[in-house]
Design an enzyme around this catalytic site. Structure first.
Site, mmCIF file in Angstrom:
data_model
loop_
_atom_site.group_PDB
_atom_site.id
_atom_site.type_symbol
_atom_site.label_atom_id
_atom_site.label_comp_id
_atom_site.label_asym_id
_atom_site.label_seq_id
_atom_site.Cartn_x
_atom_site.Cartn_y
_atom_site.Cartn_z
ATOM 1 N N LYS A 261 0.841 -1.212 0.000
ATOM 2 C CA LYS A 261 0.000 0.000 0.000
ATOM 3 C C LYS A 261 0.873 1.258 0.000
ATOM 4 O O LYS A 261 0.538 2.255 -0.651
ATOM 5 C CB LYS A 261 -0.929 0.004 1.219
ATOM 6 N N SER B 117 -1.405 0.705 6.567
ATOM 7 C CA SER B 117 -1.620 -0.319 7.579
ATOM 8 C C SER B 117 -2.416 -1.479 7.011
ATOM 9 O O SER B 117 -3.172 -1.308 6.052
ATOM 10 C CB SER B 117 -2.376 0.333 8.744
ATOM 11 N N ASP B 118 -2.244 -2.641 7.620
ATOM 12 C CA ASP B 118 -3.054 -3.792 7.241
ATOM 13 C C ASP B 118 -3.267 -4.673 8.463
ATOM 14 O O ASP B 118 -2.356 -4.827 9.277
ATOM 15 C CB ASP B 118 -2.378 -4.604 6.130
ATOM 16 N N THR B 119 -4.473 -5.209 8.581
ATOM 17 C CA THR B 119 -4.827 -6.066 9.727
ATOM 18 C C THR B 119 -5.413 -7.378 9.234
ATOM 19 O O THR B 119 -6.223 -7.394 8.300
ATOM 20 C CB THR B 119 -5.881 -5.363 10.624
ATOM 21 N N SER C 21 0.061 -4.565 10.842
ATOM 22 C CA SER C 21 1.345 -3.983 10.445
ATOM 23 C C SER C 21 1.120 -2.562 10.013
ATOM 24 O O SER C 21 0.080 -2.232 9.426
ATOM 25 C CB SER C 21 1.965 -4.768 9.287
#
EC number: 3.6.1.9
Length: 194
Positions: free
Chosen positions: A59, A76-78, A113
Protein backbone atom coordinates in the site's frame (compact mmCIF):
# COMPACT_ATOMS: atom_id res chain seq x y z
CA UNK A 1 2.04 17.35 21.59
CA UNK A 2 2.41 15.44 18.32
CA UNK A 3 1.09 18.41 16.32
CA UNK A 4 3.81 20.60 17.87
CA UNK A 5 6.53 17.99 17.31
CA UNK A 6 5.55 17.46 13.67
CA UNK A 7 5.07 21.14 12.83
CA UNK A 8 5.86 21.58 9.14
CA UNK A 9 4.82 18.01 8.29
CA UNK A 10 1.53 16.63 7.07
CA UNK A 11 0.66 13.03 7.86
CA UNK A 12 -0.91 11.21 4.93
CA UNK A 13 -3.11 8.33 6.09
CA UNK A 14 -3.72 5.83 3.30
CA UNK A 15 -6.78 4.28 4.90
CA UNK A 16 -10.52 4.71 4.57
CA UNK A 17 -10.98 3.11 8.01
CA UNK A 18 -12.95 5.43 10.28
CA UNK A 19 -11.29 3.77 13.28
CA UNK A 20 -7.73 4.56 12.09
CA UNK A 21 -8.77 8.12 11.24
CA UNK A 22 -10.27 8.53 14.73
CA UNK A 23 -7.03 7.32 16.33
CA UNK A 24 -5.03 10.00 14.50
CA UNK A 25 -7.58 12.65 15.51
CA UNK A 26 -7.23 11.52 19.12
CA UNK A 27 -3.43 11.80 18.84
CA UNK A 28 -4.06 15.43 17.81
CA UNK A 29 -2.19 14.89 14.54
CA UNK A 30 -2.54 17.00 11.40
CA UNK A 31 -3.42 14.51 8.71
CA UNK A 32 -5.15 14.04 5.41
CA UNK A 33 -6.56 10.88 3.89
CA UNK A 34 -5.18 9.79 0.51
CA UNK A 35 -6.50 6.59 -0.98
CA UNK A 36 -5.34 4.44 -3.86
CA UNK A 37 -6.95 1.12 -4.72
CA UNK A 38 -4.48 -1.74 -4.18
CA UNK A 39 -5.19 -5.37 -4.96
CA UNK A 40 -4.38 -7.08 -1.67
CA UNK A 41 -2.72 -10.21 -3.01
CA UNK A 42 0.29 -11.73 -1.28
CA UNK A 43 2.50 -14.80 -1.89
CA UNK A 44 1.05 -18.03 -0.47
CA UNK A 45 4.32 -18.74 1.34
CA UNK A 46 3.79 -15.82 3.76
CA UNK A 47 2.46 -16.49 7.27
CA UNK A 48 1.07 -14.26 10.05
CA UNK A 49 2.85 -10.91 10.36
CA UNK A 50 4.73 -11.53 7.09
CA UNK A 51 1.35 -11.08 5.33
CA UNK A 52 0.45 -7.81 7.02
CA UNK A 53 4.00 -6.43 6.64
CA UNK A 54 3.90 -7.25 2.94
CA UNK A 55 0.47 -5.65 2.42
CA UNK A 56 1.27 -2.50 4.43
CA UNK A 57 4.43 -2.03 2.31
CA UNK A 58 2.49 -2.76 -0.89
CA UNK A 59 0.00 0.00 0.00
CA UNK A 60 2.91 2.38 0.76
CA UNK A 61 4.66 1.66 -2.56
CA UNK A 62 1.42 2.49 -4.40
CA UNK A 63 1.51 6.02 -2.97
CA UNK A 64 5.21 6.78 -2.51
CA UNK A 65 5.47 8.73 -5.80
CA UNK A 66 2.80 11.17 -4.57
CA UNK A 67 4.80 12.13 -1.45
CA UNK A 68 6.46 15.49 -1.05
CA UNK A 69 9.36 16.14 1.36
CA UNK A 70 7.07 17.51 4.08
CA UNK A 71 4.71 14.50 4.13
CA UNK A 72 4.75 11.33 6.22
CA UNK A 73 2.78 8.40 4.82
CA UNK A 74 1.09 5.85 7.09
CA UNK A 75 -0.29 2.63 5.64
CA UNK A 76 -1.62 -0.32 7.58
CA UNK A 77 -3.05 -3.79 7.24
CA UNK A 78 -4.83 -6.07 9.73
CA UNK A 79 -5.64 -9.76 9.64
CA UNK A 80 -7.02 -12.25 12.08
CA UNK A 81 -4.65 -15.23 12.23
CA UNK A 82 -6.47 -18.36 13.35
CA UNK A 83 -5.33 -21.99 13.18
CA UNK A 84 -2.72 -21.16 10.54
CA UNK A 85 -5.14 -19.26 8.29
CA UNK A 86 -5.31 -15.53 7.56
CA UNK A 87 -8.86 -14.22 7.95
CA UNK A 88 -9.34 -10.91 6.17
CA UNK A 89 -12.60 -9.15 5.40
CA UNK A 90 -15.50 -11.53 4.71
CA UNK A 91 -16.74 -12.07 1.14
CA UNK A 92 -20.41 -12.03 2.18
CA UNK A 93 -22.80 -12.67 5.08
CA UNK A 94 -22.39 -16.45 4.95
CA UNK A 95 -18.60 -16.13 4.99
CA UNK A 96 -18.82 -13.70 7.95
CA UNK A 97 -21.05 -16.17 9.85
CA UNK A 98 -18.60 -19.03 9.25
CA UNK A 99 -15.61 -16.90 10.29
CA UNK A 100 -17.17 -15.85 13.60
CA UNK A 101 -18.36 -19.42 14.24
CA UNK A 102 -14.76 -20.63 13.76
CA UNK A 103 -13.56 -18.08 16.37
CA UNK A 104 -16.27 -19.01 18.90
CA UNK A 105 -14.82 -20.46 22.12
CA UNK A 106 -11.23 -20.20 20.84
CA UNK A 107 -8.19 -17.90 20.90
CA UNK A 108 -7.01 -16.12 17.77
CA UNK A 109 -4.41 -13.47 16.97
CA UNK A 110 -5.09 -10.03 15.54
CA UNK A 111 -2.02 -8.87 13.63
CA UNK A 112 -1.64 -5.30 12.39
CA UNK A 113 1.35 -3.98 10.44
CA UNK A 114 2.08 -0.31 9.91
CA UNK A 115 4.43 1.18 7.34
CA UNK A 116 5.55 4.76 8.02
CA UNK A 117 7.39 6.33 5.13
CA UNK A 118 8.70 9.69 4.00
CA UNK A 119 10.92 10.62 1.06
CA UNK A 120 14.05 9.72 3.07
CA UNK A 121 13.23 6.51 4.92
CA UNK A 122 10.68 3.81 5.60
CA UNK A 123 9.94 1.62 8.61
CA UNK A 124 7.50 -1.27 8.97
CA UNK A 125 6.51 -2.73 12.32
CA UNK A 126 3.74 -4.98 13.57
CA UNK A 127 1.80 -5.82 16.69
CA UNK A 128 0.08 -9.08 17.64
CA UNK A 129 -2.76 -9.26 20.16
CA UNK A 130 -4.29 -12.54 21.36
CA UNK A 131 -8.08 -12.50 21.69
CA UNK A 132 -10.13 -15.27 23.31
CA UNK A 133 -13.83 -15.55 22.45
CA UNK A 134 -16.50 -17.04 24.67
CA UNK A 135 -18.62 -19.70 22.96
CA UNK A 136 -21.30 -18.02 20.79
CA UNK A 137 -24.67 -19.38 19.71
CA UNK A 138 -25.78 -19.25 16.08
CA UNK A 139 -28.49 -16.78 17.18
CA UNK A 140 -25.93 -14.43 18.72
CA UNK A 141 -23.77 -14.52 15.58
CA UNK A 142 -26.81 -13.92 13.34
CA UNK A 143 -27.97 -11.02 15.54
CA UNK A 144 -24.54 -9.39 15.42
CA UNK A 145 -24.28 -9.69 11.62
CA UNK A 146 -27.81 -8.32 11.14
CA UNK A 147 -27.41 -5.37 13.51
CA UNK A 148 -23.77 -4.37 12.89
CA UNK A 149 -22.92 -5.62 9.36
CA UNK A 150 -19.17 -5.99 10.03
CA UNK A 151 -18.29 -6.80 6.42
CA UNK A 152 -15.45 -4.26 6.21
CA UNK A 153 -13.56 -5.75 9.16
CA UNK A 154 -10.84 -8.38 9.30
CA UNK A 155 -12.20 -11.48 11.02
CA UNK A 156 -15.77 -10.21 10.54
CA UNK A 157 -15.98 -8.38 13.84
CA UNK A 158 -15.29 -5.05 15.52
CA UNK A 159 -14.12 -5.36 19.11
CA UNK A 160 -15.62 -1.94 19.93
CA UNK A 161 -19.11 -3.18 18.97
CA UNK A 162 -21.70 -5.37 20.75
CA UNK A 163 -19.80 -8.57 20.05
CA UNK A 164 -16.79 -7.18 21.91
CA UNK A 165 -18.93 -6.75 25.00
CA UNK A 166 -20.46 -10.21 25.01
CA UNK A 167 -17.95 -12.45 23.26
CA UNK A 168 -14.49 -11.46 24.42
CA UNK A 169 -13.31 -13.38 27.45
CA UNK A 170 -9.67 -12.24 27.36
CA UNK A 171 -7.28 -9.95 25.51
CA UNK A 172 -3.50 -10.30 25.73
CA UNK A 173 -1.82 -7.22 24.27
CA UNK A 174 -2.98 -3.95 22.73
CA UNK A 175 -6.73 -3.27 22.56
CA UNK A 176 -6.16 -0.45 20.02
CA UNK A 177 -4.37 -2.96 17.80
CA UNK A 178 -7.54 -5.08 17.63
CA UNK A 179 -9.56 -1.97 16.74
CA UNK A 180 -7.18 -1.40 13.83
CA UNK A 181 -3.86 0.24 14.73
CA UNK A 182 -1.16 -0.16 17.40
CA UNK A 183 -1.45 3.54 18.25
CA UNK A 184 1.23 3.54 20.96
CA UNK A 185 3.86 2.31 18.47
CA UNK A 186 2.67 4.76 15.78
CA UNK A 187 2.93 7.62 18.28
CA UNK A 188 6.42 6.58 19.43
CA UNK A 189 7.68 6.29 15.88
CA UNK A 190 6.24 9.66 14.82
CA UNK A 191 7.75 11.37 17.89
CA UNK A 192 11.13 9.82 17.01
CA UNK A 193 10.83 10.93 13.39
CA UNK A 194 10.40 14.62 14.20
Amino acid sequence: MLKEKLKGYTIVLASGSPRRQQFLRELDANFEVRLKEVEEIYPDSLKGAEITDYLAELKASALEETLSDDEILITSDTIVWHEGIALGKPKDKEDAFNIIKSLSGKTHEVITSVCIKNTRKSETFNETTKVTFNPLTDEEIAYYLEEYKPYDKAGSYGIQEWIGLIAIAKIEGSYANVVGMPVDKVYQYLMKLA
